[in-house]
Design a protein around this motif. Sequence first.
Motif, PDB file in Angstrom:
ATOM      1  N   PRO A  87       0.841  -1.199   0.000  1.00 21.37           N
ATOM      2  CA  PRO A  87       0.000   0.000   0.000  1.00 21.37           C
ATOM      3  C   PRO A  87       0.876   1.249   0.000  1.00 21.37           C
ATOM      4  O   PRO A  87       1.977   1.252   0.560  1.00 21.37           O
ATOM      5  N   ARG A  88       0.399   2.312  -0.658  1.00 21.30           N
ATOM      6  CA  ARG A  88       1.135   3.588  -0.611  1.00 21.30           C
ATOM      7  C   ARG A  88       1.196   4.125   0.815  1.00 21.30           C
ATOM      8  O   ARG A  88       2.203   4.700   1.226  1.00 21.30           O
TER       9      ARG A  88
ATOM     10  N   VAL B  78       1.592 -14.675  -0.277  1.00 20.77           N
ATOM     11  CA  VAL B  78       2.060 -14.785   1.109  1.00 20.77           C
ATOM     12  C   VAL B  78       2.071 -13.410   1.756  1.00 20.77           C
ATOM     13  O   VAL B  78       2.515 -12.433   1.144  1.00 20.77           O
ATOM     14  N   ILE B  79       1.588 -13.356   2.999  1.00 21.15           N
ATOM     15  CA  ILE B  79       1.766 -12.170   3.848  1.00 21.15           C
ATOM     16  C   ILE B  79       2.427 -12.650   5.132  1.00 21.15           C
ATOM     17  O   ILE B  79       1.792 -13.360   5.931  1.00 21.15           O
ATOM     18  N   ASN B  80       3.695 -12.317   5.315  1.00 17.52           N
ATOM     19  CA  ASN B  80       4.385 -12.648   6.556  1.00 17.52           C
ATOM     20  C   ASN B  80       4.064 -11.570   7.590  1.00 17.52           C
ATOM     21  O   ASN B  80       4.149 -10.376   7.285  1.00 17.52           O
ATOM     22  N   THR B  81       3.713 -12.003   8.782  1.00 18.13           N
ATOM     23  CA  THR B  81       3.294 -11.052   9.826  1.00 18.13           C
ATOM     24  C   THR B  81       4.060 -11.308  11.109  1.00 18.13           C
ATOM     25  O   THR B  81       3.975 -12.408  11.680  1.00 18.13           O
ATOM     26  N   GLY B  82       4.816 -10.300  11.533  1.00 20.01           N
ATOM     27  CA  GLY B  82       5.491 -10.358  12.825  1.00 20.01           C
ATOM     28  C   GLY B  82       6.682 -11.314  12.838  1.00 20.01           C
ATOM     29  O   GLY B  82       7.059 -11.902  11.822  1.00 20.01           O
ATOM     30  N   ALA B  83       7.277 -11.450  14.003  1.00 15.74           N
ATOM     31  CA  ALA B  83       8.525 -12.205  14.148  1.00 15.74           C
ATOM     32  C   ALA B  83       8.361 -13.665  13.747  1.00 15.74           C
ATOM     33  O   ALA B  83       9.095 -14.181  12.893  1.00 15.74           O
TER      34      ALA B  83
ATOM     35  N   GLN C 204       8.353 -11.878   9.060  1.00 17.60           N
ATOM     36  CA  GLN C 204       8.342 -10.549   8.446  1.00 17.60           C
ATOM     37  C   GLN C 204       9.669  -9.844   8.718  1.00 17.60           C
ATOM     38  O   GLN C 204      10.135  -9.812   9.862  1.00 17.60           O
ATOM     39  N   SER C 205      10.260  -9.288   7.650  1.00 21.04           N
ATOM     40  CA  SER C 205      11.529  -8.570   7.814  1.00 21.04           C
ATOM     41  C   SER C 205      11.420  -7.093   7.463  1.00 21.04           C
ATOM     42  O   SER C 205      12.248  -6.293   7.902  1.00 21.04           O
ATOM     43  N   VAL C 206      10.415  -6.713   6.677  1.00 19.53           N
ATOM     44  CA  VAL C 206      10.160  -5.302   6.375  1.00 19.53           C
ATOM     45  C   VAL C 206       8.786  -4.967   6.953  1.00 19.53           C
ATOM     46  O   VAL C 206       7.776  -5.571   6.555  1.00 19.53           O
ATOM     47  N   PHE C 207       8.773  -3.993   7.873  1.00 19.59           N
ATOM     48  CA  PHE C 207       7.551  -3.736   8.625  1.00 19.59           C
ATOM     49  C   PHE C 207       6.721  -2.630   7.973  1.00 19.59           C
ATOM     50  O   PHE C 207       6.439  -1.579   8.556  1.00 19.59           O
ATOM     51  N   HIS C 208       6.362  -2.930   6.725  1.00 19.32           N
ATOM     52  CA  HIS C 208       5.378  -2.186   5.931  1.00 19.32           C
ATOM     53  C   HIS C 208       4.636  -3.293   5.176  1.00 19.32           C
ATOM     54  O   HIS C 208       5.251  -4.026   4.389  1.00 19.32           O
ATOM     55  N   LEU C 209       3.355  -3.414   5.452  1.00 12.65           N
ATOM     56  CA  LEU C 209       2.551  -4.515   4.911  1.00 12.65           C
ATOM     57  C   LEU C 209       2.837  -4.753   3.423  1.00 12.65           C
ATOM     58  O   LEU C 209       2.893  -3.804   2.633  1.00 12.65           O
ATOM     59  N   HIS C 210       3.022  -6.015   3.060  1.00 11.15           N
ATOM     60  CA  HIS C 210       3.239  -6.356   1.650  1.00 11.15           C
ATOM     61  C   HIS C 210       2.730  -7.760   1.383  1.00 11.15           C
ATOM     62  O   HIS C 210       2.795  -8.635   2.245  1.00 11.15           O
TER      63      HIS C 210
END
Length: 115
Positions: free
Chosen positions: A44-45, A86-91, A95-101
């Motif tokens: 998301p922007r 895939v959406i990786n969420t949290g530790a 997730q390694s980049v903490f901007h939803l993707h």
Amino acid sequence: MNQSCLFCRIVRGEIPTPLIYEDEICIAFNDINPQAPVHALIIPRDHITSLAHARPQDGATLGQLMLVAARIAEDKGIAASGYRTVINTGADGGQSVFHLHVHVLGGRAFGWGPG
Ligand code: 5GP
Ligand code: ZN
């Protein structure tokens, strides 16, 4: 916007990144470290830290990310053979980049489960 967030910096054009899709809600680009012949990221922007941080008013944005994932799969020619979103969420989610993707992976067959 988050000044130091890597993906916010890509949205702002501060890190030159060829876009494979863009609209008023989201942008998409190829992953820098692809895990499959096709590996795209849709973001998301607006800064949303993770799926766990999404609010009820983000519903349309979440829906658009998924619709764009399907469109990119079509554009990349992997819709018929199949693909992984895939959406990786949290530790624990990795997730390694903490901007939803949303990851879109394809061009080869994947196993299950996630390891
Ligand atoms: P996560 O591990 O948070 O689910 O996924 C982050 C993804 O972003 C990883 O697959 C990683 O390769 C990708 N990535 C990290 N930094 C960059 C970058 O600067 N440019 C691009 N295109 N992808 C990146
Ligand atoms: Zn961000």
